[in-house]
Motif scaffolding. Structure first.
Motif, PDB file in Angstrom:
ATOM      1  N   TRP A  18      -9.919  18.496  -2.695  1.00  0.00           N
ATOM      2  CA  TRP A  18      -8.458  18.550  -2.629  1.00  0.00           C
ATOM      3  C   TRP A  18      -7.835  17.624  -3.669  1.00  0.00           C
ATOM      4  CZ3 TRP A  18      -4.945  14.649  -1.809  1.00  0.00           C
ATOM      5  CH2 TRP A  18      -3.613  15.044  -1.613  1.00  0.00           C
ATOM      6  N   GLY A  19      -8.352  16.411  -3.778  1.00  0.00           N
ATOM      7  CA  GLY A  19      -7.823  15.459  -4.745  1.00  0.00           C
ATOM      8  C   GLY A  19      -7.998  15.925  -6.171  1.00  0.00           C
ATOM      9  N   ARG A  20      -9.149  16.515  -6.469  1.00  0.00           N
ATOM     10  CA  ARG A  20      -9.374  17.052  -7.821  1.00  0.00           C
ATOM     11  C   ARG A  20      -8.351  18.131  -8.142  1.00  0.00           C
ATOM     12  NH1 ARG A  20     -13.665  20.277  -7.045  1.00  0.00           N
ATOM     13  NH2 ARG A  20     -12.212  22.028  -7.001  1.00  0.00           N
ATOM     14  N   GLU A  21      -8.123  19.031  -7.205  1.00  0.00           N
ATOM     15  CA  GLU A  21      -7.176  20.130  -7.442  1.00  0.00           C
ATOM     16  C   GLU A  21      -5.752  19.611  -7.596  1.00  0.00           C
ATOM     17  OE1 GLU A  21      -7.900  22.691  -4.157  1.00  0.00           O
ATOM     18  OE2 GLU A  21      -9.906  23.261  -4.851  1.00  0.00           O
ATOM     19  N   ALA A  22      -5.368  18.618  -6.778  1.00  0.00           N
ATOM     20  CA  ALA A  22      -4.023  18.059  -6.888  1.00  0.00           C
ATOM     21  C   ALA A  22      -3.836  17.366  -8.233  1.00  0.00           C
ATOM     22  CB  ALA A  22      -3.763  17.089  -5.740  1.00  0.00           C
ATOM     23  N   LEU A  23      -4.837  16.647  -8.687  1.00  0.00           N
ATOM     24  CA  LEU A  23      -4.757  15.998  -9.992  1.00  0.00           C
ATOM     25  C   LEU A  23      -4.680  17.035 -11.108  1.00  0.00           C
ATOM     26  CD1 LEU A  23      -7.328  13.132  -9.421  1.00  0.00           C
ATOM     27  CD2 LEU A  23      -4.927  12.789 -10.032  1.00  0.00           C
ATOM     28  N   ASP A  24      -5.478  18.078 -11.002  1.00  0.00           N
ATOM     29  CA  ASP A  24      -5.474  19.115 -12.037  1.00  0.00           C
ATOM     30  C   ASP A  24      -4.116  19.801 -12.123  1.00  0.00           C
ATOM     31  OD1 ASP A  24      -8.069  18.539 -12.702  1.00  0.00           O
ATOM     32  OD2 ASP A  24      -8.947  20.246 -11.635  1.00  0.00           O
ATOM     33  N   ARG A  25      -3.432  19.921 -10.996  1.00  0.00           N
ATOM     34  CA  ARG A  25      -2.095  20.528 -10.983  1.00  0.00           C
ATOM     35  C   ARG A  25      -1.011  19.544 -11.393  1.00  0.00           C
ATOM     36  NH1 ARG A  25      -3.569  21.932  -5.710  1.00  0.00           N
ATOM     37  NH2 ARG A  25      -1.928  20.561  -4.897  1.00  0.00           N
ATOM     38  N   GLY A  26      -1.361  18.254 -11.438  1.00  0.00           N
ATOM     39  CA  GLY A  26      -0.347  17.226 -11.655  1.00  0.00           C
ATOM     40  C   GLY A  26       0.603  17.120 -10.481  1.00  0.00           C
ATOM     41  N   ASP A  27       0.104  17.380  -9.271  1.00  0.00           N
ATOM     42  CA  ASP A  27       0.936  17.425  -8.069  1.00  0.00           C
ATOM     43  C   ASP A  27       1.041  16.024  -7.467  1.00  0.00           C
ATOM     44  OD1 ASP A  27       2.296  18.006  -5.754  1.00  0.00           O
ATOM     45  OD2 ASP A  27       1.057  19.744  -5.231  1.00  0.00           O
ATOM     46  N   VAL A  28       1.898  15.218  -8.069  1.00  0.00           N
ATOM     47  CA  VAL A  28       2.043  13.829  -7.628  1.00  0.00           C
ATOM     48  C   VAL A  28       2.585  13.767  -6.210  1.00  0.00           C
ATOM     49  CG1 VAL A  28       3.216  11.639  -8.089  1.00  0.00           C
ATOM     50  CG2 VAL A  28       2.274  12.976  -9.979  1.00  0.00           C
ATOM     51  N   ASP A  29       3.491  14.683  -5.852  1.00  0.00           N
ATOM     52  CA  ASP A  29       4.060  14.656  -4.503  1.00  0.00           C
ATOM     53  C   ASP A  29       2.986  14.842  -3.436  1.00  0.00           C
ATOM     54  OD1 ASP A  29       6.619  14.245  -5.440  1.00  0.00           O
ATOM     55  OD2 ASP A  29       7.164  16.360  -5.415  1.00  0.00           O
ATOM     56  N   ALA A  30       2.069  15.755  -3.671  1.00  0.00           N
ATOM     57  CA  ALA A  30       0.977  15.952  -2.715  1.00  0.00           C
ATOM     58  C   ALA A  30       0.100  14.710  -2.630  1.00  0.00           C
ATOM     59  CB  ALA A  30       0.143  17.164  -3.105  1.00  0.00           C
ATOM     60  N   LEU A  31      -0.199  14.114  -3.769  1.00  0.00           N
ATOM     61  CA  LEU A  31      -1.034  12.915  -3.780  1.00  0.00           C
ATOM     62  C   LEU A  31      -0.343  11.760  -3.050  1.00  0.00           C
ATOM     63  CD1 LEU A  31      -2.263  13.289  -7.435  1.00  0.00           C
ATOM     64  CD2 LEU A  31      -3.743  13.325  -5.425  1.00  0.00           C
ATOM     65  N   LEU A  32       0.960  11.623  -3.246  1.00  0.00           N
ATOM     66  CA  LEU A  32       1.693  10.562  -2.548  1.00  0.00           C
ATOM     67  C   LEU A  32       1.599  10.724  -1.035  1.00  0.00           C
ATOM     68  CD1 LEU A  32       4.926  10.409  -4.744  1.00  0.00           C
ATOM     69  CD2 LEU A  32       3.198   8.612  -4.553  1.00  0.00           C
ATOM     70  N   ASP A  33       1.498  11.961  -0.568  1.00  0.00           N
ATOM     71  CA  ASP A  33       1.453  12.260   0.865  1.00  0.00           C
ATOM     72  C   ASP A  33       0.031  12.553   1.321  1.00  0.00           C
ATOM     73  OD1 ASP A  33       2.703  12.649   3.391  1.00  0.00           O
ATOM     74  OD2 ASP A  33       2.709  14.822   3.083  1.00  0.00           O
TER      75      ASP A  33
ATOM     76  N   LEU B 248       0.824  -1.205   0.000  1.00  0.00           N
ATOM     77  CA  LEU B 248       0.000   0.000   0.000  1.00  0.00           C
ATOM     78  C   LEU B 248       0.860   1.258   0.000  1.00  0.00           C
ATOM     79  CD1 LEU B 248      -2.874  -0.954   2.480  1.00  0.00           C
ATOM     80  CD2 LEU B 248      -2.860  -1.098  -0.016  1.00  0.00           C
ATOM     81  N   ASP B 249       2.167   1.102  -0.134  1.00  0.00           N
ATOM     82  CA  ASP B 249       3.066   2.240  -0.134  1.00  0.00           C
ATOM     83  C   ASP B 249       2.922   3.015  -1.447  1.00  0.00           C
ATOM     84  OD1 ASP B 249       6.086   3.153  -1.084  1.00  0.00           O
ATOM     85  OD2 ASP B 249       5.621   3.615   1.014  1.00  0.00           O
ATOM     86  N   PRO B 250       2.515   4.280  -1.396  1.00  0.00           N
ATOM     87  CA  PRO B 250       2.256   5.017  -2.637  1.00  0.00           C
ATOM     88  C   PRO B 250       3.457   5.095  -3.570  1.00  0.00           C
ATOM     89  CG  PRO B 250       1.256   6.172  -0.787  1.00  0.00           C
ATOM     90  CD  PRO B 250       2.107   5.079  -0.202  1.00  0.00           C
ATOM     91  N   GLY B 251       4.640   5.328  -3.033  1.00  0.00           N
ATOM     92  CA  GLY B 251       5.817   5.442  -3.887  1.00  0.00           C
ATOM     93  C   GLY B 251       6.139   4.155  -4.607  1.00  0.00           C
ATOM     94  N   ARG B 252       6.030   3.042  -3.920  1.00  0.00           N
ATOM     95  CA  ARG B 252       6.306   1.756  -4.557  1.00  0.00           C
ATOM     96  C   ARG B 252       5.272   1.451  -5.629  1.00  0.00           C
ATOM     97  NH1 ARG B 252       6.933  -2.626  -0.001  1.00  0.00           N
ATOM     98  NH2 ARG B 252       7.221  -3.949  -1.851  1.00  0.00           N
ATOM     99  N   LEU B 253       4.022   1.820  -5.381  1.00  0.00           N
ATOM    100  CA  LEU B 253       2.982   1.585  -6.381  1.00  0.00           C
ATOM    101  C   LEU B 253       3.172   2.486  -7.598  1.00  0.00           C
ATOM    102  CD1 LEU B 253      -0.094   1.156  -4.019  1.00  0.00           C
ATOM    103  CD2 LEU B 253       1.073  -0.634  -5.320  1.00  0.00           C
ATOM    104  N   LEU B 254       3.627   3.705  -7.380  1.00  0.00           N
ATOM    105  CA  LEU B 254       3.932   4.589  -8.494  1.00  0.00           C
ATOM    106  C   LEU B 254       5.010   3.967  -9.385  1.00  0.00           C
ATOM    107  CD1 LEU B 254       3.295   7.621  -9.486  1.00  0.00           C
ATOM    108  CD2 LEU B 254       5.485   8.163  -8.406  1.00  0.00           C
TER     109      LEU B 254
END
Length: 259
Positions: free
Chosen positions: A190-205, A136-142
């Protein structure tokens, strides 16, 4: 125009999704707009197994991995062809020294896979392979998703199947499609805005960065498939778009397409 297949993250719903006229119509309309896949690879929130394990390599009975529903939900079938050639290709992409890929040939598609596919590809005529969540580790799944990305050039539709918010203790069965508790709406926005920005780091955290992150996901398995999708679609991330939004029983059913 690229022949590369898009990548999806979808909120799959419980078996009663089949009774929701709005949601089933949205899924059917979505698939009608997609290029026809040569095969489908699904990573579902409902199968955690390490190391990476492949199931439904041949047509086997479904996994009715839910309890307490009316009998009709246990009579649903989805006899999609197996995808042994895709399984071989996935093994080739993922197998590395010390990290083998396992097989579970008797394990059928679980409801995170077949519930949306029944609505999107009702003829069950496209080969489907299911891949376990090995962590379930986001970085490993990425990183796992990045290794699967070449499949997109081979006509494979990669689908991460979860739920954009998922707290079963807070279900509101009487809620309408635009109604949800504040925590679900806040996390979804929040998730919609992070996706729209392409903010993968925020999504990972997300557990720390998102409002109500731990309420929206007391356990994170339903958000985890998103990171496989983000990894596989990384080169096209600026072009991601939400295809389905709104709420179901108070949970955000946001579903996105990359590419």
């Amino acid at each position: 125009m690229s022949d590369r297949m898009p990548v999806l993250y979808l909120s799959h719903g419980a078996p009663p999704l089949a009774d929701d006229a709005l949601w089933t119509a949205q899924l059917a309309a979505w698939s009608a707009e997609l290029p026809r896949p040569a095969a489908i690879l699904v990573v579902s929130a409902h199968w955690e197994a390490a190391p990476v394990t492949l199931g439904a390599t041949t047509t086997v009975p479904l996994e009715y991995d839910f309890w307490g529903f009316p009998d009709r939900y246990y009579r649903v079938t989805y006899p999609a062809p197996g995808a042994p050639a895709l399984a071989d290709r996935v093994r080739g992409l993922l197998t590395a020294p010390g990290t083998p890929v396992h097989d579970a040939p008797a394990r059928g598609l679980d409801h995170g896979a077949y519930v949306p596919l029944v609505e999107m590809y009702p003829e069950a005529d496209i080969p489907v392979l299911q891949l376990s969540l090995p962590t379930l580790d986001p970085g490993r799944l990425l990183r796992l998703g990045r290794r699967l990305a070449p499949l997109r050039e081979e006509g494979v539709l990669i689908v991460g199947s979860g739920f954009f918010t998922h707290n079963l203790r807070e279900l509101r069965w009487d809620a309408g499609p635009d109604e949800a508790p504040a925590w679900s709406k806040e996390f979804d926005a929040w998730g919609r805005e992070a996706l729209d920005r392409g903010d993968v780091d925020a999504l990972l955290d997300f557990e720390h960065a998102a409002p109500a992150g731990r309420t929206a996901h007391p356990r994170t398995e339903h958000f985890a498939p998103l990171f496989v999708t983000l990894g596989a679609g990384e080169t096209d991330l600026p072009g991601q778009r939400t295809v389905i939004d709104g709420f179901w029983a108070g949970l955000a059913k946001r579903s996105v397409q990359i590419g």
